[in-house]
Every structure is written in structure tokens, then in C-alpha cells.
Motif scaffolding. Structure first.
Motif, PDB file in Angstrom:
ATOM      1  N   PRO A   9      45.896  34.428  40.074  1.00 28.25           N
ATOM      2  CA  PRO A   9      44.845  34.653  41.085  1.00 28.25           C
ATOM      3  C   PRO A   9      45.094  35.876  41.952  1.00 28.25           C
ATOM      4  CG  PRO A   9      46.220  32.767  41.675  1.00 28.25           C
ATOM      5  CD  PRO A   9      46.576  33.135  40.266  1.00 28.25           C
ATOM      6  N   ARG A  10      46.347  36.361  41.987  1.00 29.24           N
ATOM      7  CA  ARG A  10      46.635  37.568  42.768  1.00 29.24           C
ATOM      8  C   ARG A  10      46.125  38.820  42.066  1.00 29.24           C
ATOM      9  NH1 ARG A  10      52.971  37.190  43.297  1.00 29.24           N
ATOM     10  NH2 ARG A  10      52.602  36.796  41.072  1.00 29.24           N
ATOM     11  N   ALA A  25      42.988  39.965  40.483  1.00 29.85           N
ATOM     12  CA  ALA A  25      41.560  39.776  40.214  1.00 29.85           C
ATOM     13  C   ALA A  25      41.088  40.879  39.269  1.00 29.85           C
ATOM     14  CB  ALA A  25      40.773  39.820  41.518  1.00 29.85           C
ATOM     15  N   TRP A  26      40.283  40.507  38.295  1.00 29.32           N
ATOM     16  CA  TRP A  26      39.780  41.508  37.365  1.00 29.32           C
ATOM     17  C   TRP A  26      38.370  41.177  36.893  1.00 29.32           C
ATOM     18  CZ3 TRP A  26      38.559  39.399  32.649  1.00 29.32           C
ATOM     19  CH2 TRP A  26      39.287  38.278  32.217  1.00 29.32           C
ATOM     20  N   VAL A  27      37.653  42.250  36.540  1.00 25.54           N
ATOM     21  CA  VAL A  27      36.334  42.149  35.926  1.00 25.54           C
ATOM     22  C   VAL A  27      36.399  42.965  34.643  1.00 25.54           C
ATOM     23  CG1 VAL A  27      33.863  42.587  36.146  1.00 25.54           C
ATOM     24  CG2 VAL A  27      35.209  41.979  38.173  1.00 25.54           C
ATOM     25  N   ASP A  28      35.921  42.406  33.559  1.00 30.53           N
ATOM     26  CA  ASP A  28      35.948  43.141  32.296  1.00 30.53           C
ATOM     27  C   ASP A  28      34.674  42.855  31.516  1.00 30.53           C
ATOM     28  OD1 ASP A  28      36.929  44.894  30.444  1.00 30.53           O
ATOM     29  OD2 ASP A  28      38.413  43.534  29.580  1.00 30.53           O
ATOM     30  N   VAL A  29      34.427  43.689  30.536  1.00 30.20           N
ATOM     31  CA  VAL A  29      33.286  43.518  29.643  1.00 30.20           C
ATOM     32  C   VAL A  29      33.791  42.895  28.353  1.00 30.20           C
ATOM     33  CG1 VAL A  29      31.503  44.724  28.331  1.00 30.20           C
ATOM     34  CG2 VAL A  29      32.053  45.454  30.660  1.00 30.20           C
ATOM     35  N   VAL A  52      33.104  43.265  40.891  1.00 31.83           N
ATOM     36  CA  VAL A  52      34.254  43.860  41.582  1.00 31.83           C
ATOM     37  C   VAL A  52      34.130  43.685  43.091  1.00 31.83           C
ATOM     38  CG1 VAL A  52      35.342  46.070  42.166  1.00 31.83           C
ATOM     39  CG2 VAL A  52      34.856  45.519  39.776  1.00 31.83           C
ATOM     40  N   LEU A  53      32.961  44.001  43.638  1.00 32.15           N
ATOM     41  CA  LEU A  53      32.762  43.882  45.087  1.00 32.15           C
ATOM     42  C   LEU A  53      32.818  42.432  45.534  1.00 32.15           C
ATOM     43  CD1 LEU A  53      29.974  46.527  45.696  1.00 32.15           C
ATOM     44  CD2 LEU A  53      32.345  46.637  46.464  1.00 32.15           C
ATOM     45  N   ASP A  54      32.300  41.531  44.718  1.00 32.24           N
ATOM     46  CA  ASP A  54      32.337  40.112  45.066  1.00 32.24           C
ATOM     47  C   ASP A  54      33.783  39.635  45.181  1.00 32.24           C
ATOM     48  OD1 ASP A  54      31.062  37.683  45.676  1.00 32.24           O
ATOM     49  OD2 ASP A  54      31.235  36.989  43.623  1.00 32.24           O
ATOM     50  N   LEU A  55      34.633  40.047  44.258  1.00 33.32           N
ATOM     51  CA  LEU A  55      36.033  39.644  44.296  1.00 33.32           C
ATOM     52  C   LEU A  55      36.773  40.284  45.463  1.00 33.32           C
ATOM     53  CD1 LEU A  55      36.957  39.717  40.497  1.00 33.32           C
ATOM     54  CD2 LEU A  55      36.495  37.733  41.925  1.00 33.32           C
ATOM     55  N   LEU A  56      36.400  41.508  45.811  1.00 32.54           N
ATOM     56  CA  LEU A  56      37.063  42.194  46.921  1.00 32.54           C
ATOM     57  C   LEU A  56      36.687  41.610  48.280  1.00 32.54           C
ATOM     58  CD1 LEU A  56      36.843  45.968  45.923  1.00 32.54           C
ATOM     59  CD2 LEU A  56      38.914  44.577  46.073  1.00 32.54           C
ATOM     60  N   THR A  57      35.477  41.094  48.392  1.00 32.96           N
ATOM     61  CA  THR A  57      34.989  40.654  49.701  1.00 32.96           C
ATOM     62  C   THR A  57      35.083  39.153  49.917  1.00 32.96           C
ATOM     63  OG1 THR A  57      32.724  40.638  48.809  1.00 32.96           O
ATOM     64  CG2 THR A  57      33.429  42.624  49.966  1.00 32.96           C
ATOM     65  N   GLY A 100      40.542  31.935  46.186  1.00 35.55           N
ATOM     66  CA  GLY A 100      40.266  30.505  46.188  1.00 35.55           C
ATOM     67  C   GLY A 100      38.817  30.159  46.446  1.00 35.55           C
ATOM     68  N   THR A 101      38.029  31.131  46.966  1.00 39.26           N
ATOM     69  CA  THR A 101      36.625  30.850  47.259  1.00 39.26           C
ATOM     70  C   THR A 101      35.716  31.144  46.078  1.00 39.26           C
ATOM     71  OG1 THR A 101      36.278  33.061  48.191  1.00 39.26           O
ATOM     72  CG2 THR A 101      36.987  31.309  49.707  1.00 39.26           C
ATOM     73  N   VAL A 102      36.127  32.036  45.191  1.00 42.29           N
ATOM     74  CA  VAL A 102      35.349  32.357  43.992  1.00 42.29           C
ATOM     75  C   VAL A 102      36.329  32.538  42.832  1.00 42.29           C
ATOM     76  CG1 VAL A 102      33.469  33.500  45.237  1.00 42.29           C
ATOM     77  CG2 VAL A 102      35.431  34.848  44.481  1.00 42.29           C
ATOM     78  N   PRO A 103      35.878  32.365  41.581  1.00 42.97           N
ATOM     79  CA  PRO A 103      36.755  32.641  40.442  1.00 42.97           C
ATOM     80  C   PRO A 103      37.274  34.073  40.504  1.00 42.97           C
ATOM     81  CG  PRO A 103      34.777  31.491  39.736  1.00 42.97           C
ATOM     82  CD  PRO A 103      34.559  31.873  41.163  1.00 42.97           C
ATOM     83  N   ARG A 104      38.553  34.261  40.194  1.00 42.78           N
ATOM     84  CA  ARG A 104      39.187  35.566  40.375  1.00 42.78           C
ATOM     85  C   ARG A 104      39.050  36.461  39.153  1.00 42.78           C
ATOM     86  NH1 ARG A 104      38.789  36.649  44.906  1.00 42.78           N
ATOM     87  NH2 ARG A 104      40.521  38.136  44.933  1.00 42.78           N
TER      88      ARG A 104
END
Length: 338
Positions: free
Chosen positions: A163-164, A166-170, A303-308, A312-316
Motif C-alpha cells: 500500500p505504500r 501506489a500505482w496506476v497502469d494500463v 493518479v490524482l485520486d491516489l495522491l489526494t 486505506g481510504t481507496v484502493p492503492r
């Protein structure tokens, strides 16, 4: 020129103290809802905007995200990161955040830039692109307790689900599988794959999507002769395409890991074969070949959703499903009934 409204003006209009206005701006949770609404109405009516430098001194936050500006490669694949940066900057601005670009030639140089920006309190978080096997940048940021999100999975290290990190991928595997299936549905069977050399996490995933579709269609035998790799340039792709045609034994279509490779295949075959690329760059649109769109607006939003949002509040981790954009004018294969 008319005077800009100040915090004093807001406090007077709302009938509260300056400290209450400050609390609404910086710690709204400690202010009663009716008071917050009154202050926010005064802010809207007056058109007040907090002074960014003063607010930074109070909150110790810069509202700034740091991201490395990658060097231009060949004008084709490099445009993907340009589009991602544009989407990220536009969406960040909409939520009051800024993007700070910096340059670095190597991962070690980028890590030094991290330290410099952190020491100067210039950024609150980082976005990393071009992840690779054993990427040292993520380990450094985790060790130093920094907030970051990577565009790309943590290939080859143990924190894929940490969880430390966080990543977004296609989902490149799904995208190439859909591209290959679309050719199979049109009657093509000798579908070659033009990819990158083994060892690239992204490239291996895309090759896996082609292999999955071919095996599922009962065409898994002899795939070695239908696979060629090249560095991501048009010139190398032309050479690899020539080998693919020579070894493919009646090759009738090509799926490529990028639009750069796809363009090489189109040029080498003089457009005689259906070709599907990956990235949906302006080149694919101009040349008229199909391609897989990464949906970079959705990547930037993730990316912005994970940063803001706090851990624990959203999937990482987010895996975006790409979209196949069909442009090919090649007709379906007509079975030989003789």
C-alpha cells in the motif's frame, strides 16, 4: 485597478474573525457547518483567492506535484508521456494543484532531484513514469517517507501490492489480446507479433496478450516463427518486420507493441497487411492503422485520486482497461472454398 479582496474583507462580509476564515480555508473540519457555508459564500461573492505563498507558509504545503520530464525519443512513443502530462496538469489545476517539471538523465539523477526538491519544500508528492525491473526510485521514496504514485507497475520487485507504493497502469495484456482477437474474428490466422526485447515488463505483458489470444483460438503451435522483437524505432521495426514476413510462412496480419513498431511494419509491407499498433498516437490516425488507446485521461484521474486520498481510504492500485480503436480498411479474409 480595483483592489483585490483580502481575508479581512471576507471576515467582515461573513461576520466572523480572520482566524475563522483561516480555519475554513485550512482546517474546515473544526468549523461549524453553518459558519463554513457563510464564509464560503462570502469568498464566492467577493471572488477572494488565498495568496499561494502565504498559504504555503501557514500549512507547510506547496500544493505541487513533481514529475520528471522524460527526454524525447523519436516523436512517436514520446508523445504518450506528453499527452499524459497534459492530462495530469489539466486535471491537477482543476483541484488546485500544480505540476513542477524537472529533468534527469538517469534514475540516480532523478533521486538526487528528489532530495533537492524535498529539502527546498518545493513539492508535496511525486509522480513517476517509465517504471522498470528493479526501479531504485520507488525504494528510495518509500524509505524517505515520501508520497508518490507511479504510472506503471513496480516490475520485478516485491511491493506489487504494497500500500505504500501506489500505482496506476494500463492493462497492456488485455489491450493486445483484444487487438489480436479482432483480427481473428475477421478470419486472419497467421497473425505475427512485433514486440520489444524480452525483459521489459510492459513489453512482456503485451506479448502475453497476443499469445493468450492465439492459444485460445487453437493457434498456439509455431508461435516462435510469428514473433519478432525490435528496439522501439521505425528503422529497427522495418528490419524486424522483414524477418517476420520471411519467417512467418504466409503472414496475414501484424499486432505491434507500439505505434512506432506498427509504423515500421506498415512501411515495410507497403500497407499490404492489416496492422494494429498500441498507444493510438496521431501517427496511427494519420496513417490510418488501428491502435490501442491507453485512455490517459483515466490514468491521470487515477493518479490524482491516489495522491489526494489517504492510505486505506481507496484502493492503492489501479489497472485501466485500454480501448481498441479500429481504423483498418482491410476487409475480412474470405475462406478459400475450393
Amino acid at each position: 485597478m480595483s483592489r483585490l479582496p483580502t481575508v479581512h474583507d471576507v471576515a467582515r462580509a461573513a461576520g466572523v474573525s480572520r482566524q475563522t476564515v483561516s480555519n475554513v480555508l485550512n482546517s474546515p473540519g473544526i468549523v461549524r457547518e453553518d459558519t463554513r457555508e457563510r464564509v464560503r459564500k462570502a469568498i464566492d461573492d467577493l471572488g477572494y483567492r488565498p495568496h499561494a505563498s502565504a498559504r504555503r507558509l501557514r500549512t507547510q504545503k506547496s500544493s505541487t506535484i513533481g514529475i520528471r520530464l522524460d527526454p524525447m525519443v523519436d516523436g512517436i512513443s514520446g508523445s504518450i508521456l506528453d499527452r499524459f502530462l497534459h492530462a495530469l496538469t489539466e486535471q491537477a489545476d482543476a483541484v488546485g494543484l500544480r505540476i513542477l517539471l524537472f529533468t534527469a538523465a538517469r534514475p540516480e539523477d532523478e533521486i538526487r532531484q528528489f532530495g533537492r526538491l524535498i529539502d527546498g519544500s518545493d513539492v508535496d508528492a511525486f509522480v513517476l513514469t517509465s517504471t522498470f525491473h528493479g526501479d531504485p526510485r520507488t525504494e528510495w521514496l518509500i524509505e524517505h517517507g515520501q508520497t508518490f504514485v507511479t504510472f506503471g507497475r513496480p516490475w520485478g520487485i516485491d511491493d506489487m501490492n504494497d500500500p505504500r507504493h501506489a500505482w496506476v497502469d494500463v492493462d497492456g495484456r488485455a489491450g493486445v489480446r483484444a487487438a489480436t482477437e479482432s483480427l481473428l474474428e475477421r478470419g486472419h490466422k497467421r497473425i505475427g507479433f512485433l514486440g520489444w526485447p524480452t525483459g521489459s515488463g510492459t513489453g512482456d505483458e503485451r506479448a502475453g496478450g497476443w499469445r493468450d489470444a492465439m492459444v485460445a483460438a487453437g493457434l498456439g503451435d509455431g508461435l516462435v516463427s510469428l514473433l519478432e522483437t525490435a528496439v522501439d524505432t521505425v528503422a529497427d521495426a522495418r528490419e524486424a518486420s522483414a524477418r517476420l514476413v520471411e519467417n512467418g510462412g504466409g503472414l496475414d496480419a501484424v499486432v505491434a507493441a507500439s505505434d512506432s513498431l506498427a509504423l515500421g511494419a506498415v512501411v515495410q509491407t507497403n500497407g499490404a497487411l492489416p496492422v494494429i499498433g498500441f498507444d493510438n498516437t496521431p501517427v496511427s490516425a494519420a496513417m490510418g492503422f488501428s491502435s490501442v488507446d491507453q485512455r490517459l485521461d483515466e490514468v491521470a484521474a487515477g493518479v490524482l485520486d491516489l495522491l489526494t486520498h489517504n492510505e486505506g481510504t481507496v484502493p492503492r492500485h489501479r489497472l485501466v482497461t485500454p480501448e481498441l480503436v479500429l481504423r483498418s480498411s482491410h476487409p475480412p479474409v474470405v475462406p478459400d472454398e475450393r
